[in-house]
Design a protein around this motif. Structure first.
Motif, PDB file in Angstrom:
ATOM      1  N   ALA A  43       0.846  -1.207   0.000  1.00 10.16           N
ATOM      2  CA  ALA A  43       0.000   0.000   0.000  1.00 10.16           C
ATOM      3  C   ALA A  43       0.874   1.248   0.000  1.00 10.16           C
ATOM      4  O   ALA A  43       0.602   2.213  -0.728  1.00 10.16           O
ATOM      5  CB  ALA A  43      -0.916  -0.004   1.222  1.00 10.16           C
ATOM      6  N   LEU A  44       1.967   1.230   0.776  1.00 14.87           N
ATOM      7  CA  LEU A  44       2.852   2.409   0.844  1.00 14.87           C
ATOM      8  C   LEU A  44       3.488   2.681  -0.514  1.00 14.87           C
ATOM      9  O   LEU A  44       3.616   3.838  -0.931  1.00 14.87           O
ATOM     10  CB  LEU A  44       3.934   2.218   1.915  1.00 14.87           C
ATOM     11  N   ARG A  45       3.868   1.600  -1.210  1.00 15.96           N
ATOM     12  CA  ARG A  45       4.460   1.776  -2.560  1.00 15.96           C
ATOM     13  C   ARG A  45       3.435   2.393  -3.506  1.00 15.96           C
ATOM     14  O   ARG A  45       3.732   3.308  -4.264  1.00 15.96           O
ATOM     15  CB  ARG A  45       4.950   0.435  -3.113  1.00 15.96           C
ATOM     16  N   ALA A  46       2.199   1.871  -3.463  1.00 12.48           N
ATOM     17  CA  ALA A  46       1.148   2.397  -4.355  1.00 12.48           C
ATOM     18  C   ALA A  46       0.869   3.863  -4.025  1.00 12.48           C
ATOM     19  O   ALA A  46       0.672   4.694  -4.925  1.00 12.48           O
ATOM     20  CB  ALA A  46      -0.118   1.560  -4.210  1.00 12.48           C
ATOM     21  N   LEU A  47       0.867   4.198  -2.725  1.00 15.75           N
ATOM     22  CA  LEU A  47       0.602   5.588  -2.323  1.00 15.75           C
ATOM     23  C   LEU A  47       1.715   6.508  -2.800  1.00 15.75           C
ATOM     24  O   LEU A  47       1.461   7.628  -3.260  1.00 15.75           O
ATOM     25  CB  LEU A  47       0.449   5.671  -0.793  1.00 15.75           C
ATOM     26  N   GLU A  48       2.948   6.021  -2.713  1.00 15.24           N
ATOM     27  CA  GLU A  48       4.105   6.810  -3.184  1.00 15.24           C
ATOM     28  C   GLU A  48       3.921   7.129  -4.675  1.00 15.24           C
ATOM     29  O   GLU A  48       4.138   8.260  -5.109  1.00 15.24           O
ATOM     30  CB  GLU A  48       5.384   5.992  -2.941  1.00 15.24           C
ATOM     31  N   GLU A  49       3.468   6.108  -5.428  1.00 16.00           N
ATOM     32  CA  GLU A  49       3.237   6.338  -6.875  1.00 16.00           C
ATOM     33  C   GLU A  49       2.142   7.371  -7.106  1.00 16.00           C
ATOM     34  O   GLU A  49       2.148   8.080  -8.103  1.00 16.00           O
ATOM     35  CB  GLU A  49       2.863   5.016  -7.565  1.00 16.00           C
ATOM     36  N   GLN A  50       1.185   7.435  -6.151  1.00 17.02           N
ATOM     37  CA  GLN A  50       0.110   8.434  -6.258  1.00 17.02           C
ATOM     38  C   GLN A  50       0.577   9.804  -5.781  1.00 17.02           C
ATOM     39  O   GLN A  50      -0.210  10.747  -5.739  1.00 17.02           O
ATOM     40  CB  GLN A  50      -1.068   8.031  -5.363  1.00 17.02           C
ATOM     41  N   GLY A  51       1.821   9.888  -5.304  1.00 17.11           N
ATOM     42  CA  GLY A  51       2.363  11.179  -4.860  1.00 17.11           C
ATOM     43  C   GLY A  51       2.280  11.396  -3.352  1.00 17.11           C
ATOM     44  O   GLY A  51       2.576  12.489  -2.871  1.00 17.11           O
ATOM     45  N   ILE A  52       1.850  10.362  -2.589  1.00 16.08           N
ATOM     46  CA  ILE A  52       1.802  10.518  -1.120  1.00 16.08           C
ATOM     47  C   ILE A  52       3.104   9.961  -0.558  1.00 16.08           C
ATOM     48  O   ILE A  52       3.336   8.755  -0.559  1.00 16.08           O
ATOM     49  CB  ILE A  52       0.561   9.828  -0.521  1.00 16.08           C
ATOM     50  N   LYS A  53       3.957  10.867  -0.110  1.00 10.53           N
ATOM     51  CA  LYS A  53       5.325  10.506   0.268  1.00 10.53           C
ATOM     52  C   LYS A  53       5.374   9.819   1.631  1.00 10.53           C
ATOM     53  O   LYS A  53       4.602  10.142   2.533  1.00 10.53           O
ATOM     54  CB  LYS A  53       6.202  11.770   0.325  1.00 10.53           C
ATOM     55  N   ARG A  54       6.330   8.905   1.750  1.00 12.94           N
ATOM     56  CA  ARG A  54       6.538   8.164   2.999  1.00 12.94           C
ATOM     57  C   ARG A  54       6.660   9.097   4.199  1.00 12.94           C
ATOM     58  O   ARG A  54       6.119   8.826   5.279  1.00 12.94           O
ATOM     59  CB  ARG A  54       7.811   7.298   2.840  1.00 12.94           C
ATOM     60  N   ASP A  55       7.390  10.227   4.010  1.00  9.29           N
ATOM     61  CA  ASP A  55       7.659  11.067   5.179  1.00  9.29           C
ATOM     62  C   ASP A  55       6.451  11.911   5.604  1.00  9.29           C
ATOM     63  O   ASP A  55       6.524  12.655   6.578  1.00  9.29           O
ATOM     64  CB  ASP A  55       8.911  11.932   4.977  1.00  9.29           C
ATOM     65  N   THR A  56       5.327  11.785   4.884  1.00  9.20           N
ATOM     66  CA  THR A  56       4.105  12.461   5.342  1.00  9.20           C
ATOM     67  C   THR A  56       3.243  11.501   6.162  1.00  9.20           C
ATOM     68  O   THR A  56       2.162  11.873   6.613  1.00  9.20           O
ATOM     69  CB  THR A  56       3.279  13.000   4.155  1.00  9.20           C
ATOM     70  N   LEU A  57       3.711  10.253   6.300  1.00 16.18           N
ATOM     71  CA  LEU A  57       2.929   9.244   7.022  1.00 16.18           C
ATOM     72  C   LEU A  57       3.643   8.831   8.310  1.00 16.18           C
ATOM     73  O   LEU A  57       4.870   8.913   8.401  1.00 16.18           O
ATOM     74  CB  LEU A  57       2.731   8.003   6.138  1.00 16.18           C
TER      75      LEU A  57
END
Ligand SMILES: NC(=O)c1ccc[n+]([C@@H]2O[C@H](COP(=O)([O-])OP(=O)(O)OC[C@H]3O[C@@H](n4cnc5c(N)ncnc54)[C@H](OP(=O)(O)O)[C@@H]3O)[C@@H](O)[C@H]2O)c1
Length: 265
Positions: A43-57
């Protein structure tokens, strides 16, 4: 905080949906019997692709002692406990495809009462992970007040997070919350709804929900926030995800808070 227990193959979709619905904190564990940590990583990888960066989570995972692993531990069960913690932690980083976690939690103490040698060995290993900077916070779950007081008194590095089941009949874990409050520890409450069905059905809660034009579930979540808790929800419903987040906008009066605090005593 969104909890990912018991989601099995739906974990990827639901963790992603939770973040796109507005959650920014995710809880998991390296414990296959209840969690699919590697699917949280997907899910984190898919979110990163959507532009939601790891460091915002805010990503939290746990070290689960052998007794809670259901036979498939992510570490060598014959190794010493320090090695088990390190192996579990680095396997979590691989599963989550990250080089740090925001919070690393001991799933439960080894001892039912007090803290024994095993608890101290594991806690010391977790302190070591904190000191590397790869675990930004360390914490403990399923802990009794006397154990938490002992840990706070004697640990080199005090817990920064506590995650406990919250029963209204125990004044919503008041003793543990008070220790957390005095040490600046974040208290995370789980099973707020599932452990308290009688509170959800209570006519007084229903009246408050009607006053605020919402559901009893939101009243419980808002109550939890107003008394200083970080509530967990493990909902599988997109509508409930949105409603659970909207609880932040509600405001209970001081009298309502006092009433809910003692509603099951
Ligand atoms: N440290 C530990 O030992 C431990 C133990 C248990 C749990 N946890 C953590 O805590 C997380 C949450 O667990 P939990 O026990 O609190 O929750 P949960 O078991 O996942 O259950 C939440 C229940 O409440 C319902 N719900 C949620 N929002 C609702 C709403 N707005 N209106 C009506 N029903 C609603 C859900 O139904 P729908 O799905 O239909 O919304 C679901 O049946 C877990 O995923 C895990 O991360 C940790």
């Amino acid at each position: 905080m969104y909890g990912t227990a018991w989601k099995r193959h739906a974990t990827t979709h639901l963790a992603q949906l939770a973040v796109t619905s507005g959650f920014r904190a995710i809880d998991t564990a390296n414990q296959l019997i209840h969690y699919e940590e590697a699917l949280v990583g997907e899910a984190l990888r898919a979110l990163e692709e959507q532009g939601i960066k790891r460091d915002t989570l805010f990503i939290q995972t746990k070290f689960t002692p052998l007794g809670g692993q259901g036979g498939r531990p992510p570490y060598d069960p014959t190794a010493d406990l320090t090695t088990q913690v390190r192996q579990s932690f680095y396997s979590s980083l691989t599963h989550l495809d990250t080089d740090y976690v925001d919070s690393y939690v001991l799933h439960s103490p080894y001892s039912r009462r007090g803290l024994a040698e095993a608890d101290w060995e594991v806690w010391t290993a977790m302190e070591g992970l904190y000191q590397t900077g790869k675990a930004k916070m360390i914490g403990i779950s399923n802990i009794m007040a006397a154990q938490l007081a002992q840990l706070c008194d004697q640990a080199k590095i005090k817990p920064m997070v506590v995650q406990n089941r919250c029963y209204a009949a125990l004044a919503w874990d008041r003793q543990v919350r008070e220790i957390c409050h005095s040490h600046g520890i974040i208290y995370q409450g789980f099973s707020l709804l599932t452990a308290n069905p009688e509170v959800l059905a209570d006519p007084e809660i229903q009246t408050i929900a009607r006053r605020l034009d919402t559901d009893p579930a939101q009243i419980i979540f808002r109550f939890a926030m107003q008394i200083g808790m970080l509530p967990l929800t493990g909902t599988t419903s997109e509508r409930h995800m949105k409603e659970d987040l909207q609880a932040e906008q509600l405001e209970l009066s001081r009298e309502e808070i006092q009433r809910i605090e003692t509603i099951a005593l």
